[in-house]
Design an enzyme around this catalytic site. Structure first.
Site, PDB file in Angstrom:
ATOM      1  CG  ASP A  31      41.216  42.138  42.284  1.00 59.43           C
ATOM      2  OD1 ASP A  31      40.342  43.120  42.031  1.00 59.43           O
ATOM      3  OD2 ASP A  31      42.329  42.025  42.012  1.00 59.43           O
ATOM      4  CE  LYS A  33      46.091  40.002  35.529  1.00 62.97           C
ATOM      5  NZ  LYS A  33      44.625  40.506  34.814  1.00 62.97           N
ATOM      6  CD  GLU A  62      44.502  41.701  39.013  1.00 64.30           C
ATOM      7  OE1 GLU A  62      43.688  41.938  38.035  1.00 64.30           O
ATOM      8  OE2 GLU A  62      44.235  42.529  40.240  1.00 64.30           O
TER       9      GLU A  62
END
Length: 218
Positions: free
Chosen positions: A58, A71, A69
């Protein structure tokens, strides 16, 4: 749209290229293969603060209070081969709590990388991923003794089609044009695509080195 690039990270890319060149000489494909470097670039580019002690990656935008989030996915795998439409990994233990957290974030900030360089960075709102969350919840209801789902993936195509593009390196556009125009890409074309992407990357690196030498001489 509240998320925006706030910091130039070229100095980090330069350092990464030096380290990767040395690693390549020793047959190490990804010198930063655990993803920490790529997450560092995302947090610095967008002025995010990593939230220590939380599951996942986060990042908090302290200006807006929005939580993201983080990624990343690499277009080159650990065998040094080009990946076509690689899925974006989520979490090794997706459960009801993780799904609840995914729904609550302001967005998924997804970085697509070519070795150590950011190619494109998308912000995907959780509402665009609701079909994934619903499908995962359905599995918990229908699969006996299922406690968690091991790393379910988000489609590469969904990121491109549903995401907001915040960063874009044009020298890699050929990759996206190729996968959009061809559902099936044969090995020969894949190798040719890899060669062209490498050439574009090396050309830019060489041009930057030459520019630095000129600046030093001045």
């Amino acid at each position: 749209m509240t998320l925006r690039v706030k910091e130039d990270i070229n100095h980090l890319l330069d350092m990464a290229n030096v380290l990767q060149d040395e690693a390549t000489n020793h047959n190490i494909i990804h010198v930063f293969d655990d993803g920490g470097y790529r997450e560092l670039l995302l947090t610095k580019m967008f002025g995010l603060t990593r939230m220590v002690g939380r599951h996942g990656d986060d990042g908090l935008d302290e200006e807006t209070g929005n939580q993201y989030e983080l990624k990343t996915v690499n277009l080159i795998d650990t065998k040094d081969e080009l990946r076509l439409r690689p899925g974006i990994t989520t979490c090794h233990h997706v459960n009801h709590d993780i799904i609840k957290r995914y729904r609550a974030v302001s967005g998924f900030l997804i970085g697509i990388f070519y070795i150590n360089e950011p190619v494109r960075i998308y912000e995907v709102p959780p509402s665009a991923l609701e079909n994934y969350f619903t499908a995962w919840e359905h599995r918990f209801k229908t699969e006996e003794n299922l406690k968690h789902i091991n790393n379910p993936k988000i489609s590469f195509n969904d990121v491109i089609e549903k995401g907001i593009l915040h960063y874009h390196d044009k020298k890699y556009d050929l990759y996206f044009e190729t996968i959009q125009e061809n559902k099936v890409i044969k090995k020969e074309r894949k190798l040719d695509l890899r060669a062209k992407l490498d050439q574009a990357r090396e050309k830019e690196i060489q041009e930057l080195k030459e520019k630095e030498e000129i600046d030093i001489q001045k």
